[in-house]
Scaffold this motif. Structure first.
Motif, PDB file in Angstrom:
ATOM      1  N   THR A  81     -28.682  24.462  -5.395  1.00 38.76           N
ATOM      2  CA  THR A  81     -28.984  24.231  -6.814  1.00 38.76           C
ATOM      3  C   THR A  81     -27.800  23.517  -7.479  1.00 38.76           C
ATOM      4  OG1 THR A  81     -28.118  26.426  -7.306  1.00 38.76           O
ATOM      5  CG2 THR A  81     -30.479  26.259  -7.117  1.00 38.76           C
ATOM      6  N   TYR A  82     -28.029  22.989  -8.683  1.00 40.55           N
ATOM      7  CA  TYR A  82     -26.965  22.207  -9.337  1.00 40.55           C
ATOM      8  C   TYR A  82     -25.952  23.072 -10.071  1.00 40.55           C
ATOM      9  CZ  TYR A  82     -30.059  22.535 -13.426  1.00 40.55           C
ATOM     10  OH  TYR A  82     -30.870  22.996 -14.434  1.00 40.55           O
ATOM     11  N   SER A  83     -26.282  24.358 -10.247  1.00 35.66           N
ATOM     12  CA  SER A  83     -25.250  25.298 -10.696  1.00 35.66           C
ATOM     13  C   SER A  83     -25.655  26.674 -10.183  1.00 35.66           C
ATOM     14  CB  SER A  83     -25.065  25.285 -12.218  1.00 35.66           C
ATOM     15  OG  SER A  83     -26.205  25.811 -12.830  1.00 35.66           O
ATOM     16  N   GLN A  84     -24.717  27.597 -10.247  1.00 34.11           N
ATOM     17  CA  GLN A  84     -24.988  28.917  -9.677  1.00 34.11           C
ATOM     18  C   GLN A  84     -26.105  29.612 -10.472  1.00 34.11           C
ATOM     19  OE1 GLN A  84     -22.281  30.658  -7.607  1.00 34.11           O
ATOM     20  NE2 GLN A  84     -22.955  32.764  -7.793  1.00 34.11           N
ATOM     21  N   ILE A  89     -33.303  28.012  -0.355  1.00 38.02           N
ATOM     22  CA  ILE A  89     -34.069  28.169  -1.605  1.00 38.02           C
ATOM     23  C   ILE A  89     -33.591  27.129  -2.613  1.00 38.02           C
ATOM     24  CG2 ILE A  89     -34.513  29.657  -3.606  1.00 38.02           C
ATOM     25  CD1 ILE A  89     -34.641  32.042  -1.815  1.00 38.02           C
ATOM     26  N   VAL A  90     -34.550  26.396  -3.163  1.00 34.66           N
ATOM     27  CA  VAL A  90     -34.250  25.427  -4.229  1.00 34.66           C
ATOM     28  C   VAL A  90     -34.955  25.916  -5.489  1.00 34.66           C
ATOM     29  CG1 VAL A  90     -34.577  23.054  -5.013  1.00 34.66           C
ATOM     30  CG2 VAL A  90     -34.032  23.497  -2.610  1.00 34.66           C
ATOM     31  N   CYS A  91     -34.229  25.965  -6.598  1.00 31.43           N
ATOM     32  CA  CYS A  91     -34.841  26.437  -7.847  1.00 31.43           C
ATOM     33  C   CYS A  91     -34.061  25.897  -9.032  1.00 31.43           C
ATOM     34  CB  CYS A  91     -34.858  27.963  -7.904  1.00 31.43           C
ATOM     35  SG  CYS A  91     -33.216  28.716  -7.988  1.00 31.43           S
ATOM     36  N   TYR A  92     -34.577  26.137 -10.235  1.00 31.45           N
ATOM     37  CA  TYR A  92     -33.793  25.853 -11.440  1.00 31.45           C
ATOM     38  C   TYR A  92     -32.876  27.046 -11.684  1.00 31.45           C
ATOM     39  CZ  TYR A  92     -36.467  21.715 -12.483  1.00 31.45           C
ATOM     40  OH  TYR A  92     -37.011  20.453 -12.421  1.00 31.45           O
ATOM     41  N   PRO A  93     -31.575  26.808 -11.769  1.00 33.74           N
ATOM     42  CA  PRO A  93     -30.645  27.930 -11.891  1.00 33.74           C
ATOM     43  C   PRO A  93     -30.514  28.473 -13.315  1.00 33.74           C
ATOM     44  CG  PRO A  93     -29.446  25.849 -11.806  1.00 33.74           C
ATOM     45  CD  PRO A  93     -30.898  25.504 -11.669  1.00 33.74           C
ATOM     46  N   THR A  94     -31.166  27.780 -14.256  1.00 32.28           N
ATOM     47  CA  THR A  94     -30.998  28.138 -15.677  1.00 32.28           C
ATOM     48  C   THR A  94     -31.863  29.337 -16.044  1.00 32.28           C
ATOM     49  OG1 THR A  94     -32.703  26.501 -16.019  1.00 32.28           O
ATOM     50  CG2 THR A  94     -30.458  25.813 -16.493  1.00 32.28           C
ATOM     51  N   PHE A  95     -31.730  29.802 -17.296  1.00 38.35           N
ATOM     52  CA  PHE A  95     -32.567  30.894 -17.792  1.00 38.35           C
ATOM     53  C   PHE A  95     -34.021  30.450 -17.738  1.00 38.35           C
ATOM     54  CE2 PHE A  95     -28.502  32.112 -19.194  1.00 38.35           C
ATOM     55  CZ  PHE A  95     -28.526  33.483 -19.394  1.00 38.35           C
ATOM     56  N   GLY A  96     -34.849  31.235 -17.156  1.00 43.27           N
ATOM     57  CA  GLY A  96     -36.266  30.874 -17.023  1.00 43.27           C
ATOM     58  C   GLY A  96     -36.853  31.674 -15.889  1.00 43.27           C
ATOM     59  N   VAL A 122     -25.157  21.295  -5.799  1.00 41.00           N
ATOM     60  CA  VAL A 122     -25.589  19.890  -5.766  1.00 41.00           C
ATOM     61  C   VAL A 122     -24.845  19.163  -6.881  1.00 41.00           C
ATOM     62  CG1 VAL A 122     -27.576  18.336  -5.959  1.00 41.00           C
ATOM     63  CG2 VAL A 122     -27.875  20.628  -4.991  1.00 41.00           C
ATOM     64  N   ASN A 123     -23.918  18.304  -6.518  1.00 39.76           N
ATOM     65  CA  ASN A 123     -23.105  17.596  -7.516  1.00 39.76           C
ATOM     66  C   ASN A 123     -23.525  16.150  -7.615  1.00 39.76           C
ATOM     67  OD1 ASN A 123     -21.152  19.496  -8.505  1.00 39.76           O
ATOM     68  ND2 ASN A 123     -20.435  19.600  -6.385  1.00 39.76           N
ATOM     69  N   VAL A 124     -23.957  15.745  -8.777  1.00 40.06           N
ATOM     70  CA  VAL A 124     -24.330  14.345  -8.980  1.00 40.06           C
ATOM     71  C   VAL A 124     -23.159  13.639  -9.653  1.00 40.06           C
ATOM     72  CG1 VAL A 124     -26.061  12.767  -9.914  1.00 40.06           C
ATOM     73  CG2 VAL A 124     -26.696  15.125  -9.371  1.00 40.06           C
ATOM     74  N   ASN A 125     -22.581  12.676  -8.963  1.00 37.41           N
ATOM     75  CA  ASN A 125     -21.444  11.963  -9.541  1.00 37.41           C
ATOM     76  C   ASN A 125     -21.909  10.931 -10.560  1.00 37.41           C
ATOM     77  OD1 ASN A 125     -19.549  13.352  -8.044  1.00 37.41           O
ATOM     78  ND2 ASN A 125     -19.786  11.966  -6.289  1.00 37.41           N
ATOM     79  N   ASP A 126     -21.184  10.865 -11.646  1.00 35.56           N
ATOM     80  CA  ASP A 126     -21.514   9.902 -12.690  1.00 35.56           C
ATOM     81  C   ASP A 126     -21.161   8.494 -12.192  1.00 35.56           C
ATOM     82  OD1 ASP A 126     -22.474   9.191 -15.061  1.00 35.56           O
ATOM     83  OD2 ASP A 126     -20.837   9.984 -16.281  1.00 35.56           O
ATOM     84  N   TYR A 127     -21.987   7.527 -12.536  1.00 35.17           N
ATOM     85  CA  TYR A 127     -21.687   6.136 -12.186  1.00 35.17           C
ATOM     86  C   TYR A 127     -22.240   5.272 -13.315  1.00 35.17           C
ATOM     87  CZ  TYR A 127     -21.316   1.900  -9.393  1.00 35.17           C
ATOM     88  OH  TYR A 127     -20.989   0.655  -8.945  1.00 35.17           O
ATOM     89  N   SER A 169     -32.179  12.355  -5.243  1.00 34.50           N
ATOM     90  CA  SER A 169     -31.607  11.813  -3.995  1.00 34.50           C
ATOM     91  C   SER A 169     -30.467  12.705  -3.509  1.00 34.50           C
ATOM     92  CB  SER A 169     -31.061  10.400  -4.218  1.00 34.50           C
ATOM     93  OG  SER A 169     -32.081   9.580  -4.689  1.00 34.50           O
ATOM     94  N   VAL A 170     -29.647  13.165  -4.458  1.00 34.78           N
ATOM     95  CA  VAL A 170     -28.509  14.006  -4.073  1.00 34.78           C
ATOM     96  C   VAL A 170     -29.017  15.361  -3.558  1.00 34.78           C
ATOM     97  CG1 VAL A 170     -26.331  15.015  -4.862  1.00 34.78           C
ATOM     98  CG2 VAL A 170     -27.106  12.855  -5.821  1.00 34.78           C
ATOM     99  N   LEU A 171     -30.036  15.892  -4.228  1.00 39.12           N
ATOM    100  CA  LEU A 171     -30.607  17.174  -3.788  1.00 39.12           C
ATOM    101  C   LEU A 171     -31.182  17.037  -2.377  1.00 39.12           C
ATOM    102  CD1 LEU A 171     -31.504  20.116  -4.304  1.00 39.12           C
ATOM    103  CD2 LEU A 171     -33.516  19.208  -5.496  1.00 39.12           C
TER     104      LEU A 171
END
Ligand code: GMT
Length: 377
Positions: free
Chosen positions: A36-39, A5-12, A55-60, A70-72
């Motif tokens: 997801t990018y956060s729980q 399952i892929v979704c937005y983990p935020t309030f919504g 899903v962790n996107v490293n800063d560059y 791309s990371v997802l």
């Protein structure tokens, strides 16, 4: 089944629906992997069938914009291979449907089949989806989804009007777990918010423009001039400063309690008398369904999918968008008449029962079975 399952983990709403669906599927014995990018905020319980992959996107320094998609996609590929996913279910088209397509194609090149189901939630079509800069990508990724579902008939029609896709769009309405509401003996006490003779109006949203929270305050202002009452605001978002300003102008701040974001608003709904939802557009109105499951009648606008949920003159009342006078008149009609109010409370609960997870879950399972059986082209 092994379900990603892929979704937005935020309030919504879309994240809530995705999370509650995943929990219900896990309770039924499926293995569910959230990517997801956060729980997700409602994924706060242990279940041996539930897994969370961050899903962790490293800063560059090169990136002005992080390459989240791309990371997802890479994460989906990884989870699909090592957890042997049978199916991927993405909630909210942008950007999840196109990312799912990319992951599917990468997996296909490795001789692995991963069909994906896209669930449309509303603003992905009615607001963001209207932005021409997204059009080719949404059109393509919807057309290539192995199944598309929408949370209301109204959203289905909007989708087919906006995108001339060949794919079918199936309606699977949003849901609640009725037993959770029946057994809710919360710790929220009415006496902490209002005097015994005062009524409590409530609004829950992410305070975006589309929610017309200012209308909530205007309705409250009119009702408050007629009978003693309090307004509880649950949530937060970009419109909050405008709301604070308006309550000062209307001189109603002392009767408004802003409790901020609450992961699960059942307890506060349990002490409310009326739920106010004056949205500009609303594909379904999950917060209204949660209110109805708590026996709270709904005063709403008549836009989008709301009429599929709120039955005018039975579970609440509907008015044209922006008609705060009519909404206030309807609120007073209920609050002034105890017998009618009780009847509407019962009706609201009966209507909510039609959207019980026990009824809705098999609809999703059916879609998964069909899509897996068909495979990808
Ligand atoms: O309501 C929001 O602003 C959040 C948004 C979301 O995608 O998180 O909600 C949409 O999806 C919900 C769940 O399916 C629906 O109940 C809401 O009606 C829908 N919001 C709008 O259409 C504005």
């Amino acid at each position: 089944m092994n379900i990603g399952i892929v979704c937005y983990p935020t309030f919504g709403g879309s994240g809530v629906v995705a999370t509650e669906l995943g929990i219900a599927l896990a309770d039924k014995g499926h293995k569910v992997h959230f990517i997801t990018y956060s729980q997700p905020f409602r994924l706060n319980q242990f279940n041996e069938n539930l897994f969370y992959h961050e899903v962790n996107v490293n800063d560059y320094p090169l990136f002005d914009y992080q390459p989240y998609e791309s990371v997802l996609a890479s994460k989906i590929v990884d989870v699909a291979i090592y957890e042997r996913l049978d199916i991927l279910h993405v909630h909210y088209a942008i950007p999840h449907a196109s990312v799912a397509y990319l992951a599917q194609q990468i997996l296909k090149s490795r001789k692995i089949s991963l069909p994906y189901v896209t669930t449309l939630h509303g603003t992905d079509i009615t607001l963001v989806g209207q932005d021409p800069s997204f059009e080719p990508v949404i059109f393509f990724s919807l057309n290539n989804s192995n199944a598309i579902t929408s949370v209301s008939e109204s959203l289905r029609k909007d989708t087919l009007k906006t995108f001339k896709i060949a794919n079918d769009v199936r309606v699977i309405p949003n849901f609640i777990k009725v037993s959770d509401y029946e057994n809710n003996h919360g710790s929220c006490h009415r006496k902490n918010f209002a005097q015994p003779h005062e009524k409590i109006l409530i609004h829950i949203s992410n305070f975006r423009k589309v929610k017309r929270v200012e209308d909530v305050l205007r309705v409250f202002d009119i009702v408050r001039n007629r009978l003693p009452c309090k307004l509880i605001l649950v949530g937060d978002g970009p419109e909050r400063p405008a709301i604070d300003k308006l309550c000062r102008e209307l001189n109603t701040c002392s009767d408004i309690i802003s409790v901020g974001k609450i992961a699960n608003p059942k307890e506060v709904l349990a002490i409310a008398d009326l739920f106010i939802l004056p949205s500009e557009t609303e594909s379904f109105g999950l917060s209204a369904l949660e209110a109805m499951a708590m026996k709270v009648p709904v005063i709403s606008s008549n836009t989008g999918g709301i009429p599929e949920l709120n039955i005018h003159g039975k579970t609440g009342y509907m008015s044209n968008v922006g008609d705060v006078e009519d909404m206030a008149k309807n609120a007073l009609a209920l609050l002034d008449d105890e017998a009618k109010f009780r009847e509407f409370k019962t009706n609201a609960f009966e209507q909510a029962k039609r959207f019980d997870i026990e009824t809705i879950l098999p609809m999703y399972e059916q879609v998964y079975h069909e899509v897996i059986a068909k495979g990808i082209q």
